[in-house]
Design a protein around this motif. Structure first.
Motif, mmCIF file in Angstrom:
data_model
loop_
_atom_site.group_PDB
_atom_site.id
_atom_site.type_symbol
_atom_site.label_atom_id
_atom_site.label_comp_id
_atom_site.label_asym_id
_atom_site.label_seq_id
_atom_site.Cartn_x
_atom_site.Cartn_y
_atom_site.Cartn_z
ATOM 1 N N GLU A 74 0.817 -1.219 0.000
ATOM 2 C CA GLU A 74 0.000 0.000 0.000
ATOM 3 C C GLU A 74 0.849 1.267 0.000
ATOM 4 O O GLU A 74 0.485 2.268 0.604
ATOM 5 N N HIS A 75 1.963 1.210 -0.657
ATOM 6 C CA HIS A 75 2.835 2.370 -0.752
ATOM 7 C C HIS A 75 3.648 2.244 -2.028
ATOM 8 O O HIS A 75 3.431 1.348 -2.831
ATOM 9 N N SER B 280 0.051 11.333 -5.673
ATOM 10 C CA SER B 280 -1.320 10.851 -5.605
ATOM 11 C C SER B 280 -2.275 12.000 -5.347
ATOM 12 O O SER B 280 -1.931 12.973 -4.685
ATOM 13 N N ASP C 264 -10.453 9.150 -0.746
ATOM 14 C CA ASP C 264 -10.720 8.179 0.308
ATOM 15 C C ASP C 264 -9.872 6.934 0.068
ATOM 16 O O ASP C 264 -9.486 6.617 -1.056
ATOM 17 N N TYR C 265 -9.625 6.208 1.160
ATOM 18 C CA TYR C 265 -8.800 4.998 1.098
ATOM 19 C C TYR C 265 -9.298 3.989 0.060
ATOM 20 O O TYR C 265 -8.508 3.538 -0.783
ATOM 21 N N PRO C 266 -10.593 3.640 0.043
ATOM 22 C CA PRO C 266 -11.061 2.688 -0.972
ATOM 23 C C PRO C 266 -10.839 3.195 -2.403
ATOM 24 O O PRO C 266 -10.533 2.413 -3.302
ATOM 25 N N ASP C 267 -10.988 4.506 -2.600
ATOM 26 C CA ASP C 267 -10.762 5.079 -3.925
ATOM 27 C C ASP C 267 -9.293 4.962 -4.328
ATOM 28 O O ASP C 267 -8.974 4.694 -5.485
ATOM 29 N N GLN C 268 -8.396 5.159 -3.361
ATOM 30 C CA GLN C 268 -6.962 5.027 -3.649
ATOM 31 C C GLN C 268 -6.630 3.579 -4.012
ATOM 32 O O GLN C 268 -5.859 3.322 -4.939
ATOM 33 N N LEU C 269 -7.189 2.629 -3.265
ATOM 34 C CA LEU C 269 -6.942 1.215 -3.572
ATOM 35 C C LEU C 269 -7.396 0.891 -4.991
ATOM 36 O O LEU C 269 -6.687 0.212 -5.744
ATOM 37 N N SER D 106 -7.401 -2.972 -5.052
ATOM 38 C CA SER D 106 -8.672 -3.540 -4.585
ATOM 39 C C SER D 106 -8.637 -5.038 -4.856
ATOM 40 O O SER D 106 -7.752 -5.537 -5.562
#
Length: 77
Positions: A14-15, A48, A52-57, A63
């Protein structure tokens, strides 16, 4: 040892992928002469957008669907 028994290794982080887990796996697999292909899932070296976190994933393919697609693509399917 696993890298010599499987056709594909997939890492997810996640980075930034530069200097991360995927880079270490590539380095070790290459040093061992393993035949496994490595697919690195993570954030490319870009700035970036705020989200929101889900949008970034979703944006960076982290995802569940994005990771599954990376595995299928890595396997040539």
């Amino acid at each position: 040892a696993l890298a010599s028994r499987v056709p594909l290794l997939v890492t997810a982080e996640e980075h930034n992928i530069l200097g991360g887990l995927g880079a270490a796996v590539c380095e070790e697999a290459g040093a061992m002469g393993a035949g496994a292909r490595v697919v690195r899932c993570g954030v490319p070296d870009v700035f970036s957008k705020v989200a929101d976190y889900p949008d970034q994933l979703e944006r960076f393919g982290l995802s569940a669907r994005g990771l599954a697609d990376a595995v299928l693509q890595g396997l040539g399917k």
